[in-house]
Enzyme design. Structure first.
Site, mmCIF file in Angstrom:
data_model
loop_
_atom_site.group_PDB
_atom_site.id
_atom_site.type_symbol
_atom_site.label_atom_id
_atom_site.label_comp_id
_atom_site.label_asym_id
_atom_site.label_seq_id
_atom_site.Cartn_x
_atom_site.Cartn_y
_atom_site.Cartn_z
ATOM 1 N N GLU A 49 -12.295 4.112 -4.034
ATOM 2 C CA GLU A 49 -12.839 5.468 -4.013
ATOM 3 C C GLU A 49 -13.987 5.580 -3.002
ATOM 4 O O GLU A 49 -14.835 6.441 -3.113
ATOM 5 C CB GLU A 49 -13.234 5.934 -5.422
ATOM 6 N N GLY B 260 -16.725 4.135 -2.046
ATOM 7 C CA GLY B 260 -18.154 4.115 -2.297
ATOM 8 C C GLY B 260 -18.702 5.418 -2.837
ATOM 9 O O GLY B 260 -19.922 5.604 -2.922
ATOM 10 N N ARG C 260 -14.302 -0.578 -3.690
ATOM 11 C CA ARG C 260 -14.640 -0.392 -2.283
ATOM 12 C C ARG C 260 -16.065 0.128 -2.153
ATOM 13 O O ARG C 260 -16.483 1.032 -2.881
ATOM 14 C CB ARG C 260 -13.657 0.570 -1.643
ATOM 15 N N ASP D 136 -12.795 3.639 4.810
ATOM 16 C CA ASP D 136 -11.871 2.667 5.388
ATOM 17 C C ASP D 136 -12.452 1.986 6.619
ATOM 18 O O ASP D 136 -13.130 2.606 7.444
ATOM 19 C CB ASP D 136 -10.566 3.362 5.796
ATOM 20 N N ASP E 282 -6.441 4.703 -5.383
ATOM 21 C CA ASP E 282 -7.118 5.493 -4.352
ATOM 22 C C ASP E 282 -7.731 6.768 -4.933
ATOM 23 O O ASP E 282 -7.592 7.063 -6.124
ATOM 24 C CB ASP E 282 -6.111 5.827 -3.243
ATOM 25 N N ASP F 201 0.853 -1.178 0.000
ATOM 26 C CA ASP F 201 0.000 0.000 0.000
ATOM 27 C C ASP F 201 0.894 1.236 0.000
ATOM 28 O O ASP F 201 2.049 1.194 -0.424
ATOM 29 C CB ASP F 201 -0.944 -0.038 1.208
#
Length: 387
Positions: free
Chosen positions: A155, A157, A173, A177, A119, A41
């Site tokens: 991103e 949702g 996603r 998080d 991201d 990551d």
């Protein structure tokens, strides 16, 4: 299935950590269980691009470069993944890929990268474009790179990706998080899927499950809603909470990406992450997620979910979660499970997966399945199989 560095190490990673983690994944049986990706990551990059405009690794943390590390990971039988961003910068203000999509995709392909987590930080000028366009640009570049690279949208949702991400990504996603907490969210986190505050960095396990009530039917092969990384083994939950966490991620067909330091796992966390019967729910050939059954659930106390299975002899899975504050009996009426009343009861056996025991034939259990003294935050996983 795989491992990601973020939950435990944040941006503090280096090549020795990645290598030792990969070695541990192989030695402790994770590879044999199906975990195939080792994902770096944030933290692998240098602060600036090189003179040719290419991304470059942090020379102190990764002195041998990403290509050398990828060769090492591949040599162990794993695939390797990297992190980047659809903005000008990523979340820690390292170079994002906006405006450099083709160059970055070609660079990653040259290095031997197999997976890209993309991201949504650092939009700035990039934010003048729709989120769909910014993420599509990298999808197009990856397709033209000449290498098969799994594309994972991160991103949070934003703008409801379950309606459009299947057009150009393999996973997306569903929310902000995850937090290392079973039930307590950070302040202001919205518990439903359709809200503007997706909960950037504070969504509990229970809230992730709640959001999937609205999204499980979107799950399909080739485009998976990602409930974020697993917090199993991070020391933030009880054993039954970790079991619930793993069971729902598997049955809801979320990617199973470990976020803990696998070199220092307790035996109970290791046993959960390597449970073959739960992993089989994730990897079932049908690829159909369980659905929430409100008619036989009790808001604030009991959740019942079920879904079909098609691998081997398994035909149906039922998840029964007690998320109340006290132990409780859970009664599951057969008529409340779609298709269950039509099964020839004597032909189907019922297995308690976490209990590792058979409960007998469906006919022996009568018109309702009764689960006694289910502990608070515990999930019973029942699998029905035919001979």
């Amino acid at each position: 299935m795989g491992w990601n560095s973020w939950n435990t190490f944040k941006a503090n990673i280096d090549q020795n950590l990645i290598k030792s983690t990969a070695q541990t994944l192989a030695q402790k049986g994770f590879q044999d269980a199906g975990y195939s990706y080792v994902l770096l990551d944030e933290g692998w990059q240098a602060a600036t691009r090189d003179a040719s405009g290419r991304q470059q690794p942090n020379a102190t943390r990764f002195p041998d470069g990403i290509k050398s590390l990828a060769d090492y990971i591949h040599g162990l039988g794993f695939k390797i993944g990297l992190y980047s961003d659809a903005g000008i910068y990523d979340c820690d203000f390292y170079p994002g890929s906006f405006g450099y999509e083709e160059l970055d995709a070609a660079t990653y392909a040259e290095w031997g990268v197999d997976y890209l987590k993309y991201d949504n930080c650092g939009g700035f000028a990039a934010g003048t474009l729709p989120v769909q366009e910014r993420f599509w640009r990298m999808a197009s570049a990856l397709r033209e790179s000449g290498r098969d690279i799994f594309y994972s949208l991160c991103e949070w949702g934003h703008q409801f990706p379950w309606f459009w991400a299947d057009q150009f990504s393999e996973s997306y996603r569903i929310s902000g998080d995850i937090k290392g907490s079973f039930a307590a969210d950070s302040s202001g986190v919205c518990q439903t899927a359709y809200c503007l505050n997706t909960g950037y960095a504070g969504v509990s396990v229970l809230t992730m499950i709640r959001k999937m009530r609205e999204l499980s039917r979107f799950q399909k092969p080739g485009s998976w809603g990602d409930m974020d990384m697993l917090e199993i083994g991070t020391g933030t939950m009880t054993e039954v909470e970790e079991q619930t966490h793993f069971a729902f991620w598997a049955a809801l067909k979320s990617p199973l990406i470990i976020g803990a330091d696998v070199r220092n796992l307790s035996q109970s966390s290791l046993d959960i992450l390597l449970n073959k019967e739960i992993i089989a729910l994730s990897q079932d050939d049908a690829g159909v997620a369980v659905n929430y059954l409100p008619d036989i659930s009790t808001e604030g106390q009991i959740q019942i979910w079920s879904g079909p299975l098609s691998s081997g002899k398994s035909r149906l899975v039922i998840l029964a979660l007690n998320y109340g504050d006290e132990a409780a009996d859970i009664k599951i009426p057969r008529r409340g499970i779609q298709g269950l009343s039509n099964y020839t009861a004597s032909r189907y056996t019922v297995r308690d997966v976490w209990g590792a025991k058979d409960l007998g034939s469906l006919g022996d259990l009568g018109e309702e399945i009764v689960l006694r003294n289910v502990r608070s935050h515990e999930t019973k996983v029942l699998v029905l199989s035919a001979p």
